[in-house]
Enzyme design. Structure first.
Site, short mmCIF file in Angstrom:
data_model
loop_
_atom_site.label_atom_id
_atom_site.label_comp_id
_atom_site.label_asym_id
_atom_site.label_seq_id
_atom_site.Cartn_x
_atom_site.Cartn_y
_atom_site.Cartn_z
N HIS A 267 46.25 16.54 -9.63
CA HIS A 267 45.83 15.65 -10.66
C HIS A 267 45.60 14.24 -10.35
O HIS A 267 45.25 13.81 -9.27
CB HIS A 267 46.70 16.02 -11.89
CG HIS A 267 46.08 14.94 -12.98
ND1 HIS A 267 45.03 14.75 -13.37
CD2 HIS A 267 47.33 15.29 -14.37
CE1 HIS A 267 45.25 14.26 -14.62
NE2 HIS A 267 46.38 14.57 -15.42
N HIS A 306 36.06 19.81 -9.69
CA HIS A 306 36.69 19.64 -10.57
C HIS A 306 36.73 20.92 -12.31
O HIS A 306 36.03 21.22 -11.59
CB HIS A 306 36.17 18.04 -11.11
CG HIS A 306 36.92 17.24 -12.71
ND1 HIS A 306 37.46 17.72 -14.21
CD2 HIS A 306 37.57 16.08 -12.45
CE1 HIS A 306 37.97 17.13 -14.52
NE2 HIS A 306 38.03 15.90 -13.63
N ASP A 362 38.38 10.57 -7.90
CA ASP A 362 39.86 10.08 -6.84
C ASP A 362 39.13 9.72 -5.45
O ASP A 362 39.30 9.36 -4.37
CB ASP A 362 40.44 11.01 -6.68
CG ASP A 362 41.52 11.22 -7.96
OD1 ASP A 362 41.47 9.78 -8.32
OD2 ASP A 362 41.75 12.04 -8.56
#
Ligand code: ACO
Length: 427
Positions: A267, A306, A362
């Site tokens: 996460h 994702h 990210d």
């Protein structure tokens, strides 16, 4: 055509009409489907909630197939371009963009709640200096609750509002102090003359200068990163905030639980994992071997894939552009080349294309953070600061939702049937 689902139970031959609304059937309707009166009723089995809506929410909209993200209806691209993080926090929490006087009051309140109790320093001093900053942040959020006993009155709107402001205001302070503690440097107190991001930079980086002046490009970049990370509907940490908050736990402890979820490498810890991966790859020549390892399932390409986006994460697109603006000030991050090449290869490789694996938020954010001067273990903290606004908006929405109750999933029991206790000498 009626919006219903007709289900025939082949065990009994009985037929049931289940209402469909918002593309969803109420799971409780399944309980009516029984073989006999003794039967508990049918349940749905959905590990990891992959196809279960746990709430109604008017905060964030995502279309993962199309790569769309909107807060309260406003496209993330427009907010990143034209808004500020504090304005976006207001939008998430209150549902509408503020007018100028509402925004001024909101910013003023947050600016005047940035200080934390001096005893927080004693809590900080209890940590080993090189302990992971996320462990410290999780603990300090819980510690803050011990200063605000009244925050457990979660059904009182005025109390909720007060602590929402306190949390948004104090997140940068405790985060920056975690950073200073890691470095063995004295804590810097908030400067009310600076913006939210500018003051955060002041508390992070100020040394002996009488007044800290943030670089405007970095200040702006941090603010945009805060906007992009502010909410993302029912992700793992938000679901944790809602689940813990549903027990009427105070907001500080509910957010400590959310921050703990965010800490995980799958996460919010992913940006840290991306940087470690890029450093390990080291040079362009090692990329093909690394990609082979991913395809052989020896490892994952961190920052890719994702649960919801099956397209380019819209935040990643904005961050990729932002990275170039930051590098114009800080100098180019040498790992950027490796990241760009990895992205190019992955986007053209059948393995990634077939699985709809694209860069997520990210993939590039870590490169920016590193160039600004943050160590990798601090990256998830930078994610947690703005996400606090989203967690609070979702926590508040959950508390005000008459359909919500304490979160309590069901299970399919797979253990032993009843058996008699075996005394020690018989085992
Ligand atoms: N690298 C290689 N293969 C991957 C990756 C990856 N990063 N992500 C998914 N896959 C593959 C899986 O092996 C699986 O393949 P299979 O069907 O042949 O078995 C397929 O793609 C589907 O993957 P799942 O793990 O089922 O997808 P899930 O939705 O459960 O996982 C997750 C999503 C956790 C984000 C995953 O893509 C991942 O681990 N990515 C790397 C970590 C990361 O970047 N996390 C940040 C997410 S963004 C955020 O939290 C802010």
């Amino acid at each position: 055509m009626a919006d219903t689902l007709t289900v025939k139970d082949n065990r009994t031959g009985k037929q049931y009409e289940i209402p469909i609304s918002d593309g969803t059937i109420p799971a409780s309707a399944l309980r009516e489907i029984k073989v006999d009166d003794e039967d508990f009723g049918l349940m749905s089995y959905d590990p990891a909630y992959k196809n279960t809506a746990s709430c109604r929410s008017a905060i964030t909209f995502i279309d993962g197939e199309k790569g769309i993200l909107r807060y309260r209806g406003y496209p993330i691209e427009q907010l990143a371009e034209q808004s500020s993080f504090l304005e976006v926090s207001y939008l998430l929490l209150k549902g509408e963009l503020p007018n100028q006087s509402e925004l001024d009051t909101w910013v003023d309140k947050i600016t005047h709640h940035t200080y934390v109790h001096q005893y927080m320093i004693q809590a900080m001093e209890g940590f080993k200096w090189d302990a992971h900053a996320m462990g410290k942040l999780v603990s300090l959020l819980g510690t803050l609750s011990t200063f605000y006993e009244d925050s457990k009155n979660v059904r009182n709107a005025a109390v909720r509002d007060e602590h929402i402001i306190k949390i948004i205001a104090k997140m940068p302070t405790i985060a920056a102090w975690c950073f200073r503690h890691m470095q063995g440097r004295p804590y810097i107190y908030p400067d009310n003359g600076l913006s939210y991001a500018g003051n955060f930079m002041n508390m992070l980086f100020r040394m002996a200068e009488p007044q800290y002046k943030p670089d405007p490009a970095i200040e702006k970049a941090l603010d945009v990163l805060f906007i992009l990370h502010a909410d993302h509907e029912q992700n793992c940490s938000t679901s944790a905030a809602r689940a813990v908050g549903s027990a009427e736990t105070d907001p500080y402890c509910s957010l400590a639980a959310a921050a703990a979820a965010l800490y995980g490498p799958l996460h919010g810890g992913a940006n840290e994992a991306v940087l470690r991966m890029l450093e390990e790859i080291g040079n362009l020549g090692n990329i093909p071997g690394f990609i082979e390892g991913v395809k052989n399932r020896e490892r994952r390409l961190m920052g890719f894939g994702h649960r919801v986006y099956k397209n380019y994460d819209p935040r990643a697109r904005i961050i990729k552009k932002l990275a170039h603006e930051v590098f114009a000030v800080t100098g180019k991050n040498p790992l950027l080349e490796i990241a760009l090449e990895l992205e190019k290869i992955a986007l053209n490789d059948e393995f990634f294309v077939e699985r709809k694996l694209y860069p997520n938020v990210d993939f590039y954010s870590g490169l920016i953070y590193q160039s600004i001067g943050f160590p990798v273990e601090f990256f998830p903290v930078l994610f947690a600061i703005p996400r606090a606004a989203g967690w609070l908006a979702q926590w508040q929405e959950m508390l005000m939702d008459p359909e919500q109750k304490i979160a309590r999933p069901m299970q399919i029991y797979t253990g032993a049937g009843e058996r008699a206790y075996v005394p020690m000498d018989k085992r």
